[in-house]
Design an enzyme around this catalytic site. Sequence first.
Site, PDB file in Angstrom:
ATOM      1  N   ASP A   1     -11.167  -0.870   4.516  1.00  0.00           N
ATOM      2  CA  ASP A   1     -11.891  -0.849   3.238  1.00  0.00           C
ATOM      3  C   ASP A   1     -12.455  -2.187   2.798  1.00  0.00           C
ATOM      4  O   ASP A   1     -11.744  -3.196   2.768  1.00  0.00           O
ATOM      5  CB  ASP A   1     -10.943  -0.436   2.094  1.00  0.00           C
ATOM      6  CG  ASP A   1     -10.507   1.005   2.158  1.00  0.00           C
ATOM      7  OD1 ASP A   1     -11.146   1.787   2.870  1.00  0.00           O
ATOM      8  OD2 ASP A   1      -9.523   1.339   1.491  1.00  0.00           O
TER       9      ASP A   1
ATOM     10  N   GLU B   1     -14.062  -2.824  -0.970  1.00  0.00           N
ATOM     11  CA  GLU B   1     -14.418  -2.254  -2.272  1.00  0.00           C
ATOM     12  C   GLU B   1     -14.805  -3.401  -3.197  1.00  0.00           C
ATOM     13  O   GLU B   1     -14.109  -4.421  -3.263  1.00  0.00           O
ATOM     14  CB  GLU B   1     -13.263  -1.456  -2.870  1.00  0.00           C
ATOM     15  CG  GLU B   1     -12.982  -0.144  -2.157  1.00  0.00           C
ATOM     16  CD  GLU B   1     -11.940   0.695  -2.883  1.00  0.00           C
ATOM     17  OE1 GLU B   1     -12.324   1.684  -3.536  1.00  0.00           O
ATOM     18  OE2 GLU B   1     -10.752   0.348  -2.815  1.00  0.00           O
TER      19      GLU B   1
ATOM     20  N   ARG C   1      -2.010  -2.121   1.615  1.00  0.00           N
ATOM     21  CA  ARG C   1      -2.100  -3.467   2.197  1.00  0.00           C
ATOM     22  C   ARG C   1      -3.264  -4.219   1.557  1.00  0.00           C
ATOM     23  O   ARG C   1      -4.154  -4.736   2.234  1.00  0.00           O
ATOM     24  CB  ARG C   1      -2.278  -3.363   3.704  1.00  0.00           C
ATOM     25  CG  ARG C   1      -1.140  -2.621   4.412  1.00  0.00           C
ATOM     26  CD  ARG C   1      -1.351  -2.638   5.910  1.00  0.00           C
ATOM     27  NE  ARG C   1      -0.222  -2.075   6.608  1.00  0.00           N
ATOM     28  CZ  ARG C   1      -0.190  -0.855   7.157  1.00  0.00           C
ATOM     29  NH1 ARG C   1      -1.262  -0.068   7.054  1.00  0.00           N
ATOM     30  NH2 ARG C   1       0.870  -0.422   7.792  1.00  0.00           N
ATOM     31  N   GLU C   2      -3.235  -4.320   0.257  1.00  0.00           N
ATOM     32  CA  GLU C   2      -4.373  -4.870  -0.474  1.00  0.00           C
ATOM     33  C   GLU C   2      -4.389  -6.402  -0.470  1.00  0.00           C
ATOM     34  O   GLU C   2      -3.358  -7.043  -0.673  1.00  0.00           O
ATOM     35  CB  GLU C   2      -4.346  -4.409  -1.937  1.00  0.00           C
ATOM     36  CG  GLU C   2      -4.367  -2.898  -2.126  1.00  0.00           C
ATOM     37  CD  GLU C   2      -2.988  -2.275  -2.210  1.00  0.00           C
ATOM     38  OE1 GLU C   2      -1.981  -2.971  -1.887  1.00  0.00           O
ATOM     39  OE2 GLU C   2      -2.896  -1.098  -2.589  1.00  0.00           O
TER      40      GLU C   2
ATOM     41  N   GLU D   1      -8.067   3.866   7.923  1.00  0.00           N
ATOM     42  CA  GLU D   1      -9.140   3.446   7.019  1.00  0.00           C
ATOM     43  C   GLU D   1      -9.193   1.927   6.969  1.00  0.00           C
ATOM     44  O   GLU D   1      -8.163   1.243   7.004  1.00  0.00           O
ATOM     45  CB  GLU D   1      -8.882   4.015   5.627  1.00  0.00           C
ATOM     46  CG  GLU D   1     -10.017   3.884   4.644  1.00  0.00           C
ATOM     47  CD  GLU D   1      -9.753   4.685   3.360  1.00  0.00           C
ATOM     48  OE1 GLU D   1     -10.068   4.139   2.288  1.00  0.00           O
ATOM     49  OE2 GLU D   1      -9.236   5.811   3.434  1.00  0.00           O
TER      50      GLU D   1
ATOM     51  N   ASN E   1      -8.447  -3.396   2.112  1.00  0.00           N
ATOM     52  CA  ASN E   1      -7.233  -2.632   2.403  1.00  0.00           C
ATOM     53  C   ASN E   1      -7.338  -2.089   3.822  1.00  0.00           C
ATOM     54  O   ASN E   1      -8.436  -1.912   4.357  1.00  0.00           O
ATOM     55  CB  ASN E   1      -7.070  -1.486   1.402  1.00  0.00           C
ATOM     56  CG  ASN E   1      -5.635  -0.996   1.266  1.00  0.00           C
ATOM     57  OD1 ASN E   1      -4.753  -1.418   2.021  1.00  0.00           O
ATOM     58  ND2 ASN E   1      -5.393  -0.098   0.328  1.00  0.00           N
TER      59      ASN E   1
END
Length: 280
Positions: free
Chosen positions: A101, A103, A127-128, A99, A118
């Site tokens: 991301d 957001e 892994r933000e 994935e 992420n």
Amino acid sequence: MASSSLLGVLLVVSLVVAALAAGNLNQNFDITWGDGRAKILNNGQLLTLSLDKASGSGFQSKNEYLFGKIDMQIKLVAGNSAGTVTAYYLSSQGPTHDEIDFEFLGNVSGQPYTLHTNVFSQGKGGREQQFRLWFDPTSDFHTYSILWNPQRIVFSVDGTPLREFRNMESMGVAFPKNQPMRIYSSLWNADDWATQGGRIKTDWSKAPFTASYRNFNADACVASNGRSSCNSASSWMNQELDATSQRRMQQMQKNYMIYNYCTDTPRFPQGFPKECTVSQ
């Protein structure tokens, strides 16, 4: 001479049709949930998602992709969007999914949006990195881009790179490279965590909340029946950030990054993940 002119006209027409198809959201996406709250408008040139107290809404791409350069212009929920999340991401399916991301975490009126990024590989995320947007993302459309090739993933906003996640399989870090992914987007209520850690709740008197999408472009490998229409000669297949882009990214991170998992010592008391030893 006449046949040559006709051939030229037909070529131009075919190119125009191809260009329209590339930007036609009806041809690229399916609305997947929301009971009428998601709409494709203006002959496929605009897509809107809305959220009210009963439900949010979402869509997904018709195609699966394995590597590519993917752009979407998005205009986020305006006004007091606290508690709302607009998610825009690539994802495969299953417990070991990959994935990538974007957001967008809603805000109290007048406060900046939080851009949350992420990367998941083989089902492992965490892994933000988060950024404050340096413009009002609700007053106009802005371009959010993902470059994904076998060497790296680059998140960019309006052509400016914010984050790079490199392939570090040589260090034992899994990298998304074998699972085709669809594009997904959804607008949903997450007031238990989205705004100031959940302290600010969604004000339903401001509903419905609406996010808008246009000018989608995927210069990407389309996967079908386990095979990919991948052209290794594509300019983005081996693309990397040049020195100027690296400096620009570092400057953006210095000015606008508000969270990096690779510096969160309380979260990793036994030591940071392996990829954090390399600048991310």
